[in-house]
Design a protein around this motif. Structure first.
Motif, PDB file in Angstrom:
ATOM      1  N   ARG A 209      27.692 -43.252 -11.185  1.00 15.46           N
ATOM      2  CA  ARG A 209      28.106 -44.545 -10.638  1.00 15.46           C
ATOM      3  C   ARG A 209      28.202 -45.553 -11.775  1.00 15.46           C
ATOM      4  O   ARG A 209      27.473 -45.465 -12.762  1.00 15.46           O
ATOM      5  N   ILE A 210      29.126 -46.518 -11.626  1.00 16.28           N
ATOM      6  CA  ILE A 210      29.303 -47.568 -12.630  1.00 16.28           C
ATOM      7  C   ILE A 210      29.416 -48.909 -11.912  1.00 16.28           C
ATOM      8  O   ILE A 210      29.783 -48.976 -10.741  1.00 16.28           O
ATOM      9  N   GLY A 211      29.105 -49.981 -12.632  1.00 15.69           N
ATOM     10  CA  GLY A 211      29.260 -51.324 -12.089  1.00 15.69           C
ATOM     11  C   GLY A 211      30.345 -52.108 -12.800  1.00 15.69           C
ATOM     12  O   GLY A 211      30.681 -53.219 -12.403  1.00 15.69           O
ATOM     13  N   HIS A 212      30.877 -51.525 -13.872  1.00 17.79           N
ATOM     14  CA  HIS A 212      31.954 -52.135 -14.661  1.00 17.79           C
ATOM     15  C   HIS A 212      32.759 -51.001 -15.268  1.00 17.79           C
ATOM     16  O   HIS A 212      32.195 -49.985 -15.697  1.00 17.79           O
ATOM     17  N   LEU A 213      34.087 -51.166 -15.308  1.00 19.71           N
ATOM     18  CA  LEU A 213      34.928 -50.079 -15.786  1.00 19.71           C
ATOM     19  C   LEU A 213      34.582 -49.623 -17.203  1.00 19.71           C
ATOM     20  O   LEU A 213      34.657 -48.433 -17.514  1.00 19.71           O
ATOM     21  N   LYS A 214      34.199 -50.555 -18.059  1.00 17.57           N
ATOM     22  CA  LYS A 214      33.918 -50.174 -19.446  1.00 17.57           C
ATOM     23  C   LYS A 214      32.718 -49.234 -19.568  1.00 17.57           C
ATOM     24  O   LYS A 214      32.554 -48.571 -20.590  1.00 17.57           O
ATOM     25  N   GLU A 215      31.898 -49.169 -18.522  1.00 19.45           N
ATOM     26  CA  GLU A 215      30.796 -48.218 -18.523  1.00 19.45           C
ATOM     27  C   GLU A 215      31.299 -46.777 -18.539  1.00 19.45           C
ATOM     28  O   GLU A 215      30.570 -45.847 -18.916  1.00 19.45           O
ATOM     29  N   LEU A 216      32.558 -46.581 -18.132  1.00 21.36           N
ATOM     30  CA  LEU A 216      33.131 -45.237 -18.150  1.00 21.36           C
ATOM     31  C   LEU A 216      33.158 -44.649 -19.555  1.00 21.36           C
ATOM     32  O   LEU A 216      33.020 -43.435 -19.731  1.00 21.36           O
ATOM     33  N   ILE A 217      33.364 -45.494 -20.543  1.00 21.43           N
ATOM     34  CA  ILE A 217      33.422 -45.004 -21.921  1.00 21.43           C
ATOM     35  C   ILE A 217      32.125 -44.319 -22.296  1.00 21.43           C
ATOM     36  O   ILE A 217      32.111 -43.222 -22.870  1.00 21.43           O
ATOM     37  N   ASP A 218      30.992 -44.941 -21.932  1.00 18.30           N
ATOM     38  CA  ASP A 218      29.685 -44.334 -22.212  1.00 18.30           C
ATOM     39  C   ASP A 218      29.491 -43.068 -21.398  1.00 18.30           C
ATOM     40  O   ASP A 218      28.936 -42.065 -21.907  1.00 18.30           O
ATOM     41  N   VAL A 219      29.899 -43.112 -20.126  1.00 17.99           N
ATOM     42  CA  VAL A 219      29.750 -41.920 -19.271  1.00 17.99           C
ATOM     43  C   VAL A 219      30.509 -40.736 -19.857  1.00 17.99           C
ATOM     44  O   VAL A 219      29.976 -39.631 -19.984  1.00 17.99           O
TER      45      VAL A 219
END
Length: 225
Positions: A209-219
């Motif tokens: 789960r993410i709360g901001h799209l940029k968290e996808l990069i870390d995922v």
């Protein structure tokens, strides 16, 4: 390994909540009699609730609004539906962080797709309004293919077009059933974009789960994508 990253459109790549508020402001300015700033906010809240985040038929919504508010002039349902078709897509706003994530994935030469429920004209118009089309290898709109999320077949169709495997592919969206459950039923790894819709009690919990799209990069870096 042949995989891809696919996205939902509304409240994932574009911020439908902000767009709908802007659209509602335009609707109010053109058609409604409003006596105070307080009434204006009350009307905006009413329209937002009545819209049910887009999961309500527009004819039903506007029939309710026609009965509920004071209109500047006699207005028909057809006129309001035409106003929706001509104006809403112009209010489309990219989700914060969308381009950063897209560019990150394109640099890695990962295939990208969009799977969205909705009308053919409106969904394509929103995509073009914010210049997203050039980044995606396939765009699947439910009304265009006569399939609708959470039906696994709509995800399978996108994967077939991309010539990739479900087990190596990811789907990001805000809806716990249409996006998360639907993608997982088709064999993809689902990532829930939380903060836009409540989690459905009976739906399975997402792996990510993410709360901001940029968290996808870390995922994706953690996964090794």
């Amino acid at each position: 390994m042949k995989g891809a990253v696919l996205f939902d459109l509304d409240n994932t790549l574009v911020n439908r909540k902000l767009a709908f508020r802007e659209y509602s402001e335009r609707l109010m300015d053109r058609y409604l009699i409003v006596s105070s700033p307080e009434e204006r906010e009350s009307i905006l809240d009413y329209i937002r609730e009545a819209d049910r985040d887009g999961y309500r038929r527009k004819a039903e919504l506007y029939n309710e609004l026609l009965e509920q508010f004071n209109w500047k002039k006699e207005t028909s349902l057809d006129e309001l539906l035409d106003f929706w078709s001509s104006e809403f897509y112009k209010c489309t706003i990219l989700m914060e962080g969308a381009l950063e994530v897209i560019h990150h994935l394109k640099e890695k030469q990962i295939k990208l797709g969009i799977i969205t429920n909705g009308a053919v004209y409106s969904q394509h118009a929103k995509i073009d309004q914010v210049g997203l089309r050039k980044y995606f290898d396939t765009i699947v709109v439910s009304d265009e293919v006569k399939l609708k999320k959470p039906d696994p077949q709509i995800f399978e169709l996108a994967l077939e077009r991309l010539n990739v495997e479900a087990e190596h592919s990811f789907y990001i969206g805000d809806h716990s059933i249409n996006d998360v459950a639907g993608a997982e039923d088709a064999g993809l790894t689902a990532i829930w974009f939380e903060g836009f819709r409540e989690w459905e009690v009976d739906a399975r919990k997402p792996q990510y789960r993410i709360g901001h799209l940029k968290e996808l990069i870390d995922v994706f870096e953690q996964i090794g994508l």
